[in-house]
Scaffold this motif. Structure first.
Motif, PDB file in Angstrom:
ATOM      1  N   GLY A  51       0.766  -1.247   0.000  1.00 52.42           N
ATOM      2  CA  GLY A  51       0.000   0.000   0.000  1.00 52.42           C
ATOM      3  C   GLY A  51       0.790   1.287   0.000  1.00 52.42           C
ATOM      4  O   GLY A  51       0.367   2.284   0.602  1.00 52.42           O
ATOM      5  N   LYS A  52       1.919   1.339  -0.705  1.00 53.22           N
ATOM      6  CA  LYS A  52       2.751   2.545  -0.668  1.00 53.22           C
ATOM      7  C   LYS A  52       2.017   3.770  -1.209  1.00 53.22           C
ATOM      8  O   LYS A  52       2.135   4.870  -0.661  1.00 53.22           O
ATOM      9  CB  LYS A  52       4.050   2.322  -1.448  1.00 53.22           C
ATOM     10  N   LYS A  53       1.235   3.591  -2.275  1.00 47.22           N
ATOM     11  CA  LYS A  53       0.521   4.748  -2.825  1.00 47.22           C
ATOM     12  C   LYS A  53      -0.659   5.158  -1.944  1.00 47.22           C
ATOM     13  O   LYS A  53      -1.059   6.324  -1.936  1.00 47.22           O
ATOM     14  CB  LYS A  53       0.050   4.458  -4.254  1.00 47.22           C
ATOM     15  N   ILE A  54      -1.194   4.203  -1.188  1.00 43.20           N
ATOM     16  CA  ILE A  54      -2.255   4.551  -0.239  1.00 43.20           C
ATOM     17  C   ILE A  54      -1.709   5.541   0.785  1.00 43.20           C
ATOM     18  O   ILE A  54      -2.376   6.506   1.169  1.00 43.20           O
ATOM     19  CB  ILE A  54      -2.797   3.291   0.467  1.00 43.20           C
TER      20      ILE A  54
ATOM     21  N   VAL B 154      -4.362  -9.316 -11.911  1.00 40.80           N
ATOM     22  CA  VAL B 154      -3.361  -8.271 -12.152  1.00 40.80           C
ATOM     23  C   VAL B 154      -3.883  -6.966 -11.558  1.00 40.80           C
ATOM     24  O   VAL B 154      -4.864  -6.394 -12.028  1.00 40.80           O
ATOM     25  CB  VAL B 154      -3.069  -8.112 -13.655  1.00 40.80           C
ATOM     26  N   ALA B 155      -3.202  -6.530 -10.493  1.00 43.06           N
ATOM     27  CA  ALA B 155      -3.592  -5.315  -9.775  1.00 43.06           C
ATOM     28  C   ALA B 155      -2.360  -4.438  -9.596  1.00 43.06           C
ATOM     29  O   ALA B 155      -2.125  -3.882  -8.525  1.00 43.06           O
ATOM     30  CB  ALA B 155      -4.204  -5.678  -8.427  1.00 43.06           C
ATOM     31  N   THR B 156      -1.582  -4.342 -10.660  1.00 39.21           N
ATOM     32  CA  THR B 156      -0.263  -3.702 -10.588  1.00 39.21           C
ATOM     33  C   THR B 156      -0.314  -2.180 -10.704  1.00 39.21           C
ATOM     34  O   THR B 156       0.731  -1.525 -10.632  1.00 39.21           O
ATOM     35  CB  THR B 156       0.645  -4.257 -11.692  1.00 39.21           C
ATOM     36  N   GLY B 157      -1.493  -1.617 -10.885  1.00 34.98           N
ATOM     37  CA  GLY B 157      -1.601  -0.166 -10.967  1.00 34.98           C
ATOM     38  C   GLY B 157      -1.180   0.374 -12.319  1.00 34.98           C
ATOM     39  O   GLY B 157      -0.849  -0.383 -13.245  1.00 34.98           O
ATOM     40  N   GLY B 158      -1.183   1.713 -12.437  1.00 33.41           N
ATOM     41  CA  GLY B 158      -0.845   2.363 -13.696  1.00 33.41           C
ATOM     42  C   GLY B 158       0.589   2.835 -13.721  1.00 33.41           C
ATOM     43  O   GLY B 158       1.455   2.320 -13.005  1.00 33.41           O
ATOM     44  N   LEU B 159       0.827   3.855 -14.543  1.00 29.57           N
ATOM     45  CA  LEU B 159       2.183   4.376 -14.746  1.00 29.57           C
ATOM     46  C   LEU B 159       2.467   5.618 -13.911  1.00 29.57           C
ATOM     47  O   LEU B 159       3.584   6.132 -13.933  1.00 29.57           O
ATOM     48  CB  LEU B 159       2.379   4.716 -16.231  1.00 29.57           C
ATOM     49  N   SER B 160       1.468   6.097 -13.176  1.00 30.34           N
ATOM     50  CA  SER B 160       1.636   7.344 -12.435  1.00 30.34           C
ATOM     51  C   SER B 160       2.547   7.167 -11.224  1.00 30.34           C
ATOM     52  O   SER B 160       2.590   6.103 -10.602  1.00 30.34           O
ATOM     53  CB  SER B 160       0.270   7.871 -11.978  1.00 30.34           C
ATOM     54  N   ILE B 161       3.282   8.222 -10.914  1.00 32.46           N
ATOM     55  CA  ILE B 161       4.207   8.301  -9.778  1.00 32.46           C
ATOM     56  C   ILE B 161       5.232   7.169  -9.805  1.00 32.46           C
ATOM     57  O   ILE B 161       5.251   6.313  -8.917  1.00 32.46           O
ATOM     58  CB  ILE B 161       3.457   8.339  -8.432  1.00 32.46           C
ATOM     59  N   PRO B 162       6.097   7.145 -10.827  1.00 33.95           N
ATOM     60  CA  PRO B 162       7.101   6.074 -10.915  1.00 33.95           C
ATOM     61  C   PRO B 162       8.044   6.019  -9.721  1.00 33.95           C
ATOM     62  O   PRO B 162       8.577   4.953  -9.409  1.00 33.95           O
ATOM     63  CB  PRO B 162       7.859   6.393 -12.213  1.00 33.95           C
ATOM     64  N   LYS B 163       8.243   7.137  -9.023  1.00 30.01           N
ATOM     65  CA  LYS B 163       9.142   7.111  -7.855  1.00 30.01           C
ATOM     66  C   LYS B 163       8.579   6.242  -6.739  1.00 30.01           C
ATOM     67  O   LYS B 163       9.314   5.820  -5.844  1.00 30.01           O
ATOM     68  CB  LYS B 163       9.399   8.532  -7.336  1.00 30.01           C
ATOM     69  N   MET B 164       7.269   5.938  -6.810  1.00 26.86           N
ATOM     70  CA  MET B 164       6.657   5.031  -5.843  1.00 26.86           C
ATOM     71  C   MET B 164       6.683   3.589  -6.328  1.00 26.86           C
ATOM     72  O   MET B 164       6.106   2.705  -5.701  1.00 26.86           O
ATOM     73  CB  MET B 164       5.203   5.457  -5.566  1.00 26.86           C
TER      74      MET B 164
ATOM     75  N   PRO C 253      -2.386  24.174 -23.883  1.00 24.59           N
ATOM     76  CA  PRO C 253      -1.189  23.789 -23.136  1.00 24.59           C
ATOM     77  C   PRO C 253      -0.134  23.136 -24.030  1.00 24.59           C
ATOM     78  O   PRO C 253      -0.457  22.522 -25.051  1.00 24.59           O
ATOM     79  CB  PRO C 253      -1.720  22.780 -22.105  1.00 24.59           C
ATOM     80  N   ALA C 254       1.110  23.274 -23.615  1.00 29.59           N
ATOM     81  CA  ALA C 254       2.200  22.602 -24.324  1.00 29.59           C
ATOM     82  C   ALA C 254       2.244  21.128 -23.962  1.00 29.59           C
ATOM     83  O   ALA C 254       2.790  20.311 -24.715  1.00 29.59           O
ATOM     84  CB  ALA C 254       3.532  23.260 -23.980  1.00 29.59           C
ATOM     85  N   GLY C 255       1.686  20.782 -22.809  1.00 29.23           N
ATOM     86  CA  GLY C 255       1.700  19.392 -22.353  1.00 29.23           C
ATOM     87  C   GLY C 255       1.295  19.320 -20.894  1.00 29.23           C
ATOM     88  O   GLY C 255       0.641  20.229 -20.371  1.00 29.23           O
ATOM     89  N   THR C 256       1.681  18.241 -20.245  1.00 21.22           N
ATOM     90  CA  THR C 256       1.403  18.058 -18.824  1.00 21.22           C
ATOM     91  C   THR C 256       2.717  17.857 -18.074  1.00 21.22           C
ATOM     92  O   THR C 256       3.785  17.744 -18.683  1.00 21.22           O
ATOM     93  CB  THR C 256       0.505  16.828 -18.577  1.00 21.22           C
ATOM     94  N   GLU C 257       2.627  17.774 -16.773  1.00 22.42           N
ATOM     95  CA  GLU C 257       3.810  17.492 -15.950  1.00 22.42           C
ATOM     96  C   GLU C 257       4.183  16.010 -15.992  1.00 22.42           C
ATOM     97  O   GLU C 257       5.150  15.588 -15.363  1.00 22.42           O
ATOM     98  CB  GLU C 257       3.566  17.931 -14.505  1.00 22.42           C
ATOM     99  N   GLY C 258       3.401  15.208 -16.732  1.00 22.71           N
ATOM    100  CA  GLY C 258       3.757  13.809 -16.956  1.00 22.71           C
ATOM    101  C   GLY C 258       3.420  12.888 -15.797  1.00 22.71           C
ATOM    102  O   GLY C 258       2.831  13.292 -14.792  1.00 22.71           O
ATOM    103  N   TYR C 259       3.792  11.615 -15.963  1.00 22.41           N
ATOM    104  CA  TYR C 259       3.449  10.610 -14.960  1.00 22.41           C
ATOM    105  C   TYR C 259       4.077  10.893 -13.598  1.00 22.41           C
ATOM    106  O   TYR C 259       3.556  10.463 -12.568  1.00 22.41           O
ATOM    107  CB  TYR C 259       3.878   9.217 -15.444  1.00 22.41           C
ATOM    108  N   ALA C 260       5.181  11.629 -13.584  1.00 23.07           N
ATOM    109  CA  ALA C 260       5.843  11.927 -12.304  1.00 23.07           C
ATOM    110  C   ALA C 260       4.925  12.687 -11.364  1.00 23.07           C
ATOM    111  O   ALA C 260       4.995  12.525 -10.141  1.00 23.07           O
ATOM    112  CB  ALA C 260       7.128  12.715 -12.545  1.00 23.07           C
ATOM    113  N   LYS C 261       4.058  13.546 -11.927  1.00 28.20           N
ATOM    114  CA  LYS C 261       3.153  14.360 -11.109  1.00 28.20           C
ATOM    115  C   LYS C 261       1.689  13.926 -11.261  1.00 28.20           C
ATOM    116  O   LYS C 261       0.818  14.508 -10.603  1.00 28.20           O
ATOM    117  CB  LYS C 261       3.282  15.834 -11.496  1.00 28.20           C
ATOM    118  N   ALA C 262       1.428  12.940 -12.101  1.00 26.34           N
ATOM    119  CA  ALA C 262       0.049  12.500 -12.336  1.00 26.34           C
ATOM    120  C   ALA C 262      -0.443  11.627 -11.187  1.00 26.34           C
ATOM    121  O   ALA C 262       0.284  10.759 -10.708  1.00 26.34           O
ATOM    122  CB  ALA C 262      -0.041  11.734 -13.651  1.00 26.34           C
ATOM    123  N   GLU C 263      -1.671  11.849 -10.761  1.00 24.15           N
ATOM    124  CA  GLU C 263      -2.233  11.015  -9.701  1.00 24.15           C
ATOM    125  C   GLU C 263      -2.759   9.691 -10.240  1.00 24.15           C
ATOM    126  O   GLU C 263      -2.829   8.706  -9.497  1.00 24.15           O
ATOM    127  CB  GLU C 263      -3.342  11.767  -8.967  1.00 24.15           C
ATOM    128  N   VAL C 264      -3.116   9.663 -11.523  1.00 16.61           N
ATOM    129  CA  VAL C 264      -3.670   8.431 -12.105  1.00 16.61           C
ATOM    130  C   VAL C 264      -3.200   8.284 -13.548  1.00 16.61           C
ATOM    131  O   VAL C 264      -2.645   9.212 -14.145  1.00 16.61           O
ATOM    132  CB  VAL C 264      -5.217   8.441 -12.094  1.00 16.61           C
TER     133      VAL C 264
END
Length: 397
Positions: free
Chosen positions: A45-48, A162-172, A331-342
């Protein structure tokens, strides 16, 4: 399989010990299934733990299928009806966890997200779920049964969830493992992109606005195509690189590259009305004062400096009013998966049974939680989808 590997036989192997995976394990374990819950992280539960500012926004009392983005907007209805916000609230109360409603139906723990983790761990223990952390999944294959290979063990199972989650917050620890497995077994993936993420403005707009970082205002933000367009009335925050705040995060899930975002900076307010009165003062100072009723002073002054009226006629003031209610930015883009919640997108829902979350192509293979093409709004909706999809699979796997 290496010589050092040993085989363990289970009924259900669940890959990922987040909200969806743990809830699935609990339900399957209650049915007497031999369950192993595997996660590559050193703890469950690290993302929790980081959710809701550390207090875990564990559900939203207003949760409906309409609060989710998917190529099939009806898919989530079955699972959400099977396990509702009332059900997770009952579980939280059973464990004596105190909580509160913040805004717009969002429920948070009073103390800490650790309380939710402890609740799930106790429920797993009571359901005789075996949890293995630090378990890197090397491969998953299937002959008569599934074989889940880790560094030192092969888990043979009737079912794999398979409950591996998405690509958001790779540092987690987020990885693309779940998508790789889906494609390996022939399931289609709806193109993924970051969701609930700050937007980055183009160079010109950054130069004009981003020195106002920290300024916020209530707006209505809209983005997306006509068939899937989101409109949200909440706070917008100017950042050093673009725009954030709840309204922007919500709209970002609907936004696609090269599209514009529409902002109503003065919802339900006729800003220029005072200047249209008979004998009213009509000049820059009067306009700034009017705009300051809906925007912070610095932003009001900046607005007039960038968008001065051609003159002070009724037509020009009306045009200024319209622009305040329909400010279009690309917008030019987003802050990417590093800052994405989902992660928006994922395993195509047409590949899955809506009642059980089981693959229509591969018996015994299930996908739940964020990895599925069901993405909730900000405010507890994604947790409710995790609980609900986990329960649906746990009742079947």
């Amino acid at each position: 399989m290496t010589n050092k590997s040993h085989v363990q036989k289970v009924d259900v192997a669940i890959l990922g010990a987040g909200a969806a995976g743990m809830m699935c394990a609990i339900e399957a374990g209650k049915r007497g299934r031999r369950v192993v819950l595997l996660d590559h992280a050193e703890r469950v539960g690290k993302k929790i733990l980081i959710s809701g500012g550390g207090r875990c926004n564990f559900t939203n009392i207003h949760c409906r299928a309409e609060n989710f983005l998917s190529e099939n907007p009806h898919f989530a209805k079955s699972a959400l009806a099977r396990f509702t916000p009332s059900d997770i609230i009952a579980l939280v109360e059973k464990h004596g966890i105190r909580y509160h409603e913040k805004t717009l139906g969002q429920l948070f723990c009073d103390r800490s997200a650790h309380d939710i983790i402890a609740m799930l761990e106790r429920e797993c223990a009571e359901a005789s779920v075996r949890t293995v952390v630090g378990a890197n999944i090397i491969s998953v294959n299937r002959s008569e049964q599934f074989q889940v290979h880790t560094a030192d063990t092969v888990f043979q199972s009737e079912s794999v969830v398979v409950a591996t989650g998405g690509l958001s917050i790779p540092k987690m620890g987020a990885t693309g493992l779940g998508y790789t497995l889906a494609e390996q077994f022939g399931l289609r993936i709806v193109e993924c992109r970051p969701g609930l993420v700050p937007l980055v403005l183009n160079a010109k707009d950054r130069e004009q606005w981003c020195d106002l970082a920290g300024v916020s205002a209530e707006v209505v933000a809209e983005a997306g195509a006509r068939s899937q367009r989101g409109s949200f009335r909440e706070k917008m925050l100017v950042t050093h690189r673009g725009l954030s705040g709840p309204a922007i995060l919500q709209a970002s899930s609907y936004w696609h590259p090269s599209e514009s975002v529409s902002l109503d900076l003065a919802p339900d307010v006729h800003v220029m009305a005072p200047l249209l009165l008979r004998n009213a003062r009509r000049d820059t100072a009067a306009a700034i004062n009017a705009i300051r009723t809906v925007l912070p002073a610095r932003m009001a002054e900046r607005w007039i400096s960038i968008y001065p009226p051609d003159d002070w006629t009724n037509a020009s003031l009306t045009m200024m009013e319209q622009q305040l209610h329909a400010w279009h930015l690309t917008p030019a883009g987003t802050e990417g998966y590093a800052k994405a919640e989902v992660t928006v997108g994922g395993v195509d829902t047409t590949e899955l049974d809506a009642k059980t979350m089981q693959s229509r192509k591969v018996a015994g293979l299930y996908f739940i939680g964020e990895i599925v093409d069901v993405t909730g709004w900000l405010g507890g909706y994604n947790f409710q989808w995790a609980w609900a999809s986990g329960v649906s699979a746990g009742l079947s796997a």
